[in-house]
Write an enzyme that holds these catalytic residues in place. Sequence first.
Site, PDB file in Angstrom:
ATOM      1  CB  THR A  97      -0.902   0.011   1.241  1.00 47.50           C
ATOM      2  OG1 THR A  97      -1.818  -1.089   1.159  1.00 47.50           O
ATOM      3  CG2 THR A  97      -1.696   1.302   1.357  1.00 47.50           C
ATOM      4  CG  ASP A 121       3.986  -2.565   1.608  1.00 47.66           C
ATOM      5  OD1 ASP A 121       3.778  -1.461   1.058  1.00 47.66           O
ATOM      6  OD2 ASP A 121       3.269  -3.003   2.519  1.00 47.66           O
ATOM      7  CB  ALA A 178       9.489   0.848   4.716  1.00 47.96           C
ATOM      8  CE  LYS A 217       5.130  -2.250   5.438  1.00 50.92           C
ATOM      9  NZ  LYS A 217       4.817  -1.232   4.425  1.00 50.92           N
ATOM     10  N   GLY A 257       0.637   4.976   6.066  1.00 51.49           N
ATOM     11  CA  GLY A 257      -0.458   4.921   5.099  1.00 51.49           C
ATOM     12  C   GLY A 257      -1.724   4.308   5.657  1.00 51.49           C
ATOM     13  CD  GLU A 272       1.312  -1.505   4.826  1.00 46.90           C
ATOM     14  OE1 GLU A 272       1.252  -0.746   3.838  1.00 46.90           O
ATOM     15  OE2 GLU A 272       1.789  -1.146   5.924  1.00 46.90           O
TER      16      GLU A 272
END
EC number: 5.3.1.6
Length: 231
Positions: free
Chosen positions: A31, A86, A88, A100, A103, A109
């Site tokens: 994400t 992904d 970070a 992380k 978002g 995640e």
Amino acid sequence: MSGTDMNVHKRTAAREAADMVKSGMVVGLGTGSTAAYMIERLGERVAEGLEIFGIPTSDDSEDKALKAGIPLTDFSAHRRIDIAIDGADEVQRGSLNLIKGLGGALLREKIVAQAAKRFVVIVDGTKPVDLLGERAPVPVEVISFGWECTAERLAACGARGVKPRTDRAGSLFVTDTGNMILDCHFGPIEKPEELAEKIDRIVGVVEHGMFLNMASEVLVATPDGVEHWEP
């Protein structure tokens, strides 16, 4: 380096990570803005004949994957993920420990990262730090009931400030799983494993945004190219 240049470098690294994916793989789809470039590239490769299934880490990533034409699956069909990719918010030099969750998708995640045989992380050159917490807060996902008490207990763990996250309208931010996020400012964290254990013991905490000993590889986007870091 301008924001435009940084985005160009991130896109290059994200596309390189996407090119690690092979047909037959189940892929964890991260994400955020960097992960979006990866999803875009995977969509191009699917259109060219790549055969994969994706497991998204957020509703936003699911929407992007569907628009890109990536077939999706879930853990009811696949318990293990071949590769997760992904971004970070911070990466610690050497250990590759991460922060992380800025978002808002840290729980999903982390579930995806833990299920992955290989966890590849993409960052730009502003994200590496000597100690976690130098720049970013530690996001902690909590249930909404009694969050004020949970915040006090997080402060007792050493957080200099604990702030409930809000959305653009100023309302409390709600995760895809229906929880809140408390952004905890600890400053530089000397012993992240000890802090993680303390946070895990707090009733009301769902998950925290420290990803410790989870990354297999980090791709760092720089003006001179993409650096590959391993633990």
